[in-house]
Design an enzyme around this catalytic site. Sequence first.
Site, PDB file in Angstrom:
ATOM      1  N   ALA A  62      -7.816 -11.717  31.771  1.00  0.00           N
ATOM      2  CA  ALA A  62      -7.068 -11.879  30.515  1.00  0.00           C
ATOM      3  C   ALA A  62      -5.684 -11.283  30.729  1.00  0.00           C
ATOM      4  CB  ALA A  62      -7.793 -11.148  29.389  1.00  0.00           C
ATOM      5  N   GLY A 101     -11.655 -11.952  33.000  1.00  0.00           N
ATOM      6  CA  GLY A 101     -11.765 -13.229  32.300  1.00  0.00           C
ATOM      7  C   GLY A 101     -11.650 -14.413  33.237  1.00  0.00           C
ATOM      8  N   GLU A 104     -14.982 -14.916  34.540  1.00  0.00           N
ATOM      9  CA  GLU A 104     -15.806 -15.378  33.425  1.00  0.00           C
ATOM     10  C   GLU A 104     -15.547 -16.851  33.121  1.00  0.00           C
ATOM     11  OE1 GLU A 104     -14.485 -12.007  31.034  1.00  0.00           O
ATOM     12  OE2 GLU A 104     -16.592 -11.644  30.548  1.00  0.00           O
ATOM     13  N   GLU A 124     -13.091  -4.824  34.318  1.00  0.00           N
ATOM     14  CA  GLU A 124     -12.708  -4.372  32.986  1.00  0.00           C
ATOM     15  C   GLU A 124     -12.973  -2.882  32.768  1.00  0.00           C
ATOM     16  OE1 GLU A 124     -14.256  -7.130  33.747  1.00  0.00           O
ATOM     17  OE2 GLU A 124     -13.615  -8.790  32.479  1.00  0.00           O
TER      18      GLU A 124
HETATM   19  N1  T1G Z   1      -2.519  -9.171  32.847  1.00  0.00           N
HETATM   20  C1  T1G Z   1      -1.163  -9.056  32.841  1.00  0.00           C
HETATM   21  N2  T1G Z   1      -0.425  -8.755  33.930  1.00  0.00           N
HETATM   22  C2  T1G Z   1      -1.092  -8.559  35.089  1.00  0.00           C
HETATM   23  C3  T1G Z   1      -2.502  -8.662  35.183  1.00  0.00           C
HETATM   24  C4  T1G Z   1      -3.216  -8.988  33.992  1.00  0.00           C
HETATM   25  N3  T1G Z   1      -4.545  -9.141  33.996  1.00  0.00           N
HETATM   26  N4  T1G Z   1      -2.856  -8.409  36.478  1.00  0.00           N
HETATM   27  C5  T1G Z   1      -1.722  -8.165  37.150  1.00  0.00           C
HETATM   28  N5  T1G Z   1      -0.664  -8.252  36.326  1.00  0.00           N
HETATM   29  C6  T1G Z   1       0.744  -8.089  36.701  1.00  0.00           C
HETATM   30  C7  T1G Z   1       1.035  -6.685  37.170  1.00  0.00           C
HETATM   31  O1  T1G Z   1       1.330  -5.851  36.064  1.00  0.00           O
HETATM   32  C8  T1G Z   1       2.243  -6.911  38.064  1.00  0.00           C
HETATM   33  O2  T1G Z   1       3.358  -7.090  37.202  1.00  0.00           O
HETATM   34  C9  T1G Z   1       1.950  -8.276  38.701  1.00  0.00           C
HETATM   35  O3  T1G Z   1       0.989  -8.899  37.842  1.00  0.00           O
HETATM   36  C10 T1G Z   1       1.364  -8.165  40.089  1.00  0.00           C
HETATM   37  O4  T1G Z   1       0.225  -7.287  39.990  1.00  0.00           O
HETATM   38  C11 T1G Z   1     -11.753 -11.033  28.773  1.00  0.00           C
HETATM   39  C12 T1G Z   1     -10.816  -8.512  28.765  1.00  0.00           C
HETATM   40  C13 T1G Z   1      -4.887  -9.254  40.525  1.00  0.00           C
HETATM   41  C14 T1G Z   1      -5.684  -7.615  42.234  1.00  0.00           C
HETATM   42  O5  T1G Z   1      -8.154  -6.008  35.462  1.00  0.00           O
HETATM   43  O6  T1G Z   1      -6.241  -5.966  39.704  1.00  0.00           O
HETATM   44  O7  T1G Z   1     -10.013 -10.036  31.748  1.00  0.00           O
HETATM   45  O8  T1G Z   1       4.776  -5.176  38.072  1.00  0.00           O
HETATM   46  O9  T1G Z   1       1.150  -5.524  41.514  1.00  0.00           O
HETATM   47  O10 T1G Z   1      -1.318  -5.742  44.119  1.00  0.00           O
HETATM   48  O11 T1G Z   1     -13.390  -9.900  29.979  1.00  0.00           O
HETATM   49  O12 T1G Z   1      -2.986  -7.197  39.723  1.00  0.00           O
HETATM   50  O13 T1G Z   1       5.092  -7.508  38.949  1.00  0.00           O
HETATM   51  O14 T1G Z   1       5.737  -6.942  36.576  1.00  0.00           O
HETATM   52  O15 T1G Z   1      -1.294  -5.513  40.839  1.00  0.00           O
HETATM   53  O16 T1G Z   1      -1.316  -8.291  44.400  1.00  0.00           O
HETATM   54  C15 T1G Z   1      -9.231  -7.977  33.934  1.00  0.00           C
HETATM   55  C16 T1G Z   1      -5.874  -6.600  37.012  1.00  0.00           C
HETATM   56  C17 T1G Z   1      -8.347  -7.966  32.741  1.00  0.00           C
HETATM   57  C18 T1G Z   1      -7.131  -7.449  37.023  1.00  0.00           C
HETATM   58  C19 T1G Z   1      -3.304  -8.348  42.187  1.00  0.00           C
HETATM   59  N6  T1G Z   1      -8.458  -8.189  35.139  1.00  0.00           N
HETATM   60  N7  T1G Z   1      -4.976  -6.957  38.097  1.00  0.00           N
HETATM   61  O17 T1G Z   1      -2.875  -7.161  42.806  1.00  0.00           O
HETATM   62  O18 T1G Z   1      -0.372  -7.298  42.391  1.00  0.00           O
HETATM   63  S1  T1G Z   1      -9.219  -7.646  31.266  1.00  0.00           S
HETATM   64  C20 T1G Z   1      -7.951  -7.138  35.806  1.00  0.00           C
HETATM   65  C21 T1G Z   1      -5.235  -6.552  39.371  1.00  0.00           C
HETATM   66  C22 T1G Z   1     -10.182  -9.044  31.080  1.00  0.00           C
HETATM   67  C23 T1G Z   1     -12.031 -10.236  30.011  1.00  0.00           C
HETATM   68  C24 T1G Z   1     -11.272  -8.972  30.079  1.00  0.00           C
HETATM   69  C25 T1G Z   1      -4.183  -6.879  40.388  1.00  0.00           C
HETATM   70  C26 T1G Z   1      -4.531  -8.040  41.318  1.00  0.00           C
HETATM   71  P1  T1G Z   1       4.839  -6.660  37.737  1.00  0.00           P
HETATM   72  P2  T1G Z   1      -0.073  -6.275  41.192  1.00  0.00           P
HETATM   73  P3  T1G Z   1      -1.458  -7.093  43.535  1.00  0.00           P
END
Ligand code: T1G
Length: 701
Positions: A62, A101, A104, A124
């Site tokens: 998400a 998500g 999912e 999450e």
């Molecule tokens: N939402 C918004 N921005 C995100 C994002 C996300 N989910 N994931 C990464 N970014 C932005 C991050 O802030 C950075 O921005 C850029 O992307 C590159 O990220 C419904 C509720 C995918 C392994 O927790 O683990 O889904 O600094 O530097 O090292 O059940 O990003 O460039 O402006 O980390 O290559 C669940 C979180 C969400 C994954 C890539 N998903 N992201 O790593 O790049 S909650 C997560 C990561 C959810 C559902 C629930 C990592 C990555 P900027 P980065 P990276």
Amino acid sequence: MSDVVSYELIGNIGVISVNHPPVNALAQVVREGILNAVTAAQGDASEAIVLRCEGRTFIAGADITEFGKPPKEPGLAAVLAAIENSNKLVIAAIHGTALGGGFEVSLACHYRCAIASAKVGLPEVKLGLLPGAGGTQRVPRIAGVKAALDMIASGNPIAADKALDMGLIDEIVEEADLQAGAVQYAKDLVESGAPLRRIRDITIDAATIEPGFFDNARKQLARRARGQIAQDKIVSCIEAAVELPMDKGLQRERELFLELVTSPESAAMRHIFFAERQAAKIKGLAKDTPVREINKVAIIGGGTMGGGIAMCFANVDIPVVMVEINDEALQRGLNIIRKNYKITVQKGKLDADKMEDRLGLITGTTDYADIADVDLVIEAIFENLELKKEIFAKLDSVCKPGAILATNTSYQDVNAIAEATSRPQDVLGMHFFSPANVMKLLEVVRGEKTADDVLATSMKIGKKIGKVCALSRVCYGFIGNRMLGGYGREAQLLLMDGCTPTQVDSALESFGMAMGPLAMGDLAGLDVGYKARQGRTDLPDDPKLYRMGNLLVEMGRHGQKTGSGFYKYDAETRKRISDPEVEAMIKQEAAKLNVEQRDISDQEILQRCFYPLINEGARILEEGIAQRPSDIDVVYVFGYAFPVAKGGPMHYADQIGLKNVYDKICEFRESYGEQYWQPAPLLKQLAEAGKTFAEWGSEQG
Ligand code: T1G
């Protein structure tokens, strides 16, 4: 369709492509695009649908930036329902990291294929949440309750081959071109008459769940994640997957997800998620600042720190040369590394042959000429400024032009060290935290003359070796250690005022600190602080100050390494034991100083230990030592085990309210003297303006 989500027919297969950099997060435009495409495909000539992504990864979750804001239609549940109820097969084509998500969404598809390097996960919990789009209901149905609990409670990604074994994906696509492979896989499914297989149609036989499984899981998870609340709700969701029909289970999951997404714990953890990424950005540095190639590294000093730092680079296949003053010291240093790797292998976290590969990357020498060709040198000898300056002068004469010369000092003047060379622009601090191969934080210390590309290179190599980097300018103790002074001081003064060591440490550990300050002192060695204080002339002339720490060292009680300090330690388990002798000594010393001891609340312990931290953090910000308040939070969460569910000291202060912090510090100034309690001007300014550190940080740009 939109330029974020496109749809095309390739033969008899409809292909939905998501293109929403950087990680194809499920922002509203993405959800709407997928929903429109799936809906359009229901009535066209396609016989199956492939859902894929452009860029570096399948949907990574998400859009975390949307949390805390009014929801926008369509919700994710509507998108998943459209996929799951499609009248034709929907196949997810996964590359990169299908997380949260994103995974999912793939679970709502009828089949999932992936390239071998892909990973799937439900992280999450690392944001103080739980999978809120069916992950807690679908994963137990296909992988089993225990595997689901491990996956969701840990939040760790799972590699494609293991995901295949677990039934989380159905096919690993060999083709280099995932789209072509996925289209072919879809055709094969159509030709074979594969059914519209929906995970929701699977039921879990409750009889297969061992008695007490969920209660035991709750107990284990509660111990592991102090101060966090998501774990217990994750267990409840998985229980619902066993006990309730799918739609009831989804409803239960939604209820618990909403409780978490509005919790201060999740807000704190999401704050740290973004703070960690923000900290790597250097204000005023162009995004395209060139970086220098780092293909070979030298470490000066084979002690605990030098060995740990060497491992950081070997772990990412960068050759390392360790330099020591003689063969004996060198062998000792190399043996420390081998011992550390062996422990990792024994813990099952590293294969023995991989250990040998890494050890093969680490060589040693006593001859500086052998490091003339390295791209980066990290000096990690003991804290003697004159010796460090001598070493840097030698490095300056030996190392090739363009080599970066870094010091691992934890508080010495990096500018003075840089001035010992003819290339101060190539010199900076890279302050690792012990054990260097474990602790995530790397303080990158910018000297007055450090060049931009040296800073950019250090941030990049820091991330490559798995560190969370935060930039500091030069001052005594940089960010973390400078702030720690007041924290440790008050922990000992509280003893004179009536606390026992156990009370101080327990109050802070109940808050979520991994270890209380007095137990931490015993671990690090009370003699370390004792020696550092001997040379200082800036300490207030107060007989109570560090009185117990000094007394214990002078008695030979240096902490764990001598078997006792503030506590006694079990020789076998090293478990700490309250020591009545120390508690009696504290009372005697207080009596000698006519200090009237009193009952002190846990709240006062927290305030007296954390408010100096926050106050010094405010000074560090107004002096420009740290770039942002959130950088300070990153330092404390990743370098000092400040509980991530509290978001770091500056975020925590914002939650308390800066006026409340300021007023309490003024009260302490009246009670304990202004030599310890002088509110920082920035804290006063923000308290009076009713602002937060976060707002101030945003105003700074
Ligand atoms: N939402 C918004 N921005 C995100 C994002 C996300 N989910 N994931 C990464 N970014 C932005 C991050 O802030 C950075 O921005 C850029 O992307 C590159 O990220 C419904 C509720 C995918 C392994 O927790 O683990 O889904 O600094 O530097 O090292 O059940 O990003 O460039 O402006 O980390 O290559 C669940 C979180 C969400 C994954 C890539 N998903 N992201 O790593 O790049 S909650 C997560 C990561 C959810 C559902 C629930 C990592 C990555 P900027 P980065 P990276």
